[in-house]
Design a protein around this motif. Structure first.
Motif, PDB file in Angstrom:
ATOM      1  N   LEU A 123       0.833  -1.203   0.000  1.00 50.23           N
ATOM      2  CA  LEU A 123       0.000   0.000   0.000  1.00 50.23           C
ATOM      3  C   LEU A 123       0.868   1.253   0.000  1.00 50.23           C
ATOM      4  N   ALA A 124       1.951   1.223   0.763  1.00 50.28           N
ATOM      5  CA  ALA A 124       2.841   2.377   0.798  1.00 50.28           C
ATOM      6  C   ALA A 124       3.487   2.614  -0.562  1.00 50.28           C
ATOM      7  N   MET A 125       3.876   1.552  -1.235  1.00 51.92           N
ATOM      8  CA  MET A 125       4.458   1.708  -2.569  1.00 51.92           C
ATOM      9  C   MET A 125       3.450   2.316  -3.540  1.00 51.92           C
ATOM     10  N   ILE A 126       2.203   1.872  -3.448  1.00 49.89           N
ATOM     11  CA  ILE A 126       1.168   2.391  -4.347  1.00 49.89           C
ATOM     12  C   ILE A 126       0.901   3.870  -4.067  1.00 49.89           C
ATOM     13  N   ASN A 127       0.720   4.205  -2.788  1.00 52.23           N
ATOM     14  CA  ASN A 127       0.299   5.560  -2.432  1.00 52.23           C
ATOM     15  C   ASN A 127       1.449   6.566  -2.379  1.00 52.23           C
ATOM     16  N   ASP A 128       2.657   6.096  -2.070  1.00 48.72           N
ATOM     17  CA  ASP A 128       3.777   7.020  -1.880  1.00 48.72           C
ATOM     18  C   ASP A 128       4.714   7.097  -3.081  1.00 48.72           C
ATOM     19  N   VAL A 129       4.673   6.085  -3.957  1.00 53.84           N
ATOM     20  CA  VAL A 129       5.615   6.041  -5.078  1.00 53.84           C
ATOM     21  C   VAL A 129       4.893   5.989  -6.426  1.00 53.84           C
ATOM     22  N   ILE A 130       4.018   5.029  -6.589  1.00 56.55           N
ATOM     23  CA  ILE A 130       3.432   4.784  -7.914  1.00 56.55           C
ATOM     24  C   ILE A 130       2.436   5.880  -8.301  1.00 56.55           C
ATOM     25  N   LYS A 131       1.428   6.103  -7.479  1.00 56.21           N
ATOM     26  CA  LYS A 131       0.423   7.108  -7.832  1.00 56.21           C
ATOM     27  C   LYS A 131       1.017   8.514  -7.935  1.00 56.21           C
ATOM     28  N   PRO A 132       1.879   8.933  -7.013  1.00 54.43           N
ATOM     29  CA  PRO A 132       2.503  10.253  -7.188  1.00 54.43           C
ATOM     30  C   PRO A 132       3.371  10.338  -8.440  1.00 54.43           C
TER      31      PRO A 132
END
Length: 378
Positions: free
Chosen positions: A350-359
């Motif tokens: 979830l952190a990878m999705i919200n902090d890296v991928i989506k941004p």
């Protein structure tokens, strides 16, 4: 007014976009120059060419030849120079560097420890050397300003009898760089059910595993991997298309197995270019990934063997963008699918999705809008 949704991303946008890779073979991604150097160091004298350029050409031509014997020969040469701790660590580190340079932010890279013991290494020494290389590659990527995390998948060979041993090895090194287990090799004649003891062990240990299935053998291979073995993901899984009927009017009917795969959100580790080489698809336009994406299967994009397929994650997405007119939104959809399906804890995914991928994708869209459109310099 046009929007990023209306225009395909540029090659530079594709490269810079954060990407997630779930199906990549360590012995299928070496740099040709590294193979030449390692062969010289180790006295390996069976290479078909001794210069990096011609050797890289040979690998691609052999993989495209249509000959399974010649295709498999390519791995004899890469594995042949991966028989020392130093060589394994170097190959692993360079793998991470190459992926990071291509915009990959998370990857699970697989290899078969049993194939790297020809010079006397213990299985544990193989795993530790590769883990050391992955960590070194992550540090080198970070020093270059690129963020990437790599986990190892330990692969057992279907035709051998060491699956339980490799599964136990994967369990011993979980939380130490190994995130799961895989089984690979020829599907026909070597069903995954030959290794039920390994899968039952992994399930008892609450460990993760994927199974190469549905590439060469079709629906029976997929059914066995899921219903007999309990796979978390399908390595390739492209032949699920055989259980989907598309009528002349465009209406679609899913068979029971295809519906189960979609309903259960079972990830498909699709490898378009590799699938073309092995005959699982005749062209990018005919590749099932287009239909599977439209039908909202848990489809992911992968490289399989970067050296043999002369590909990268950016290359795979570039083919799909050209063929299906995919946008940054589509790329993000595939990438989030892959991250959701990774074998690391939920909060870390979830952190990878919200902090890296989506941004990362939001920044690319913002550049597109404020830079004047698809032709803007990025």
């Amino acid at each position: 007014m046009t929007t990023p949704r209306d225009n395909p991303p540029s090659p530079e946008q594709i490269r810079r976009a954060p990407k997630v890779l779930l199906h990549d073979h360590l012995d299928g991604g070496l740099r040709p120059a590294t193979i030449v150097e390692l062969a010289a160091e180790q006295g390996y004298d069976r290479l078909p060419a001794t210069e990096a350029g011609p050797l890289g050409d040979w690998f691609r031509q052999a993989a495209d030849s249509g000959s399974l014997v010649r295709y498999l020969e390519t791995f004899d040469h890469t594995v042949g120079v991966m028989q020392t701790p130093q060589a394994l660590a170097r190959v692993a580190a360079e793998c991470v560097e190459d992926l990071a340079a291509d915009g990959v932010v998370y990857a699970e890279v697989r290899y078969a420890p049993e194939q790297h013991v020809q010079r006397g290494l213990a299985l544990e020494e193989v795993v530790e050397a590769v883990n050391e290389g992955f960590r070194r590659g992550e540090r080198q990527a970070a020093a270059a300003g690129r963020r990437i995390r790599v986990g190892a998948l330990l692969t057992a060979m279907r035709h051998a009898a060491r699956a339980l041993e490799i599964a136990e090895l994967a369990n011993r090194y979980r939380d130490l760089g190994v995130v799961g287990f895989d089984i690979a090799g020829a599907e026909a004649g070597f069903p995954p059910t030959r290794h039920l003891d390994a899968f039952e062990y992994l399930k008892r240990e609450n460990n993760h595993f994927t199974i190469h299935a549905g590439e060469a053998f079709g629906l029976p291979s997929i059914w066995q991997a899921l219903q007999w073995c309990g796979a978390d993901r399908l390595g390739h899984g492209v032949r699920i298309i055989d259980d989907i009927d598309v009528a002349e009017d465009g209406s679609v009917k899913l068979g029971r197995l295809a519906a189960y795969v979609r309903d259960k959100r079972i990830p498909l580790e699709l490898c378009p270019t590799s699938n073309l080489q092995t005959g699982a698809a005749s062209s990018y336009a005919e590749h099932p990934i287009g239909l599977l994406r439209r039908l909202q299967f848990r489809a992911t994009v992968n490289t399989d063997n970067r050296l043999m397929s002369a590909t990268s994650m950016s290359g795979e997405f570039a083919h799909l963008v050209r063929t299906f007119h995919y946008s940054l939104d589509d790329m993000q959809w595939f990438t989030v699918n892959a991250m959701k399906s990774a074998f690391i804890p939920f909060d870390e995914r979830l952190a990878m999705i919200n902090d890296v991928i989506k941004p990362g994708y939001a920044a690319l869209r913002s550049e597109w809008l404020f830079g004047g459109g698809a032709d803007a310099s990025l």
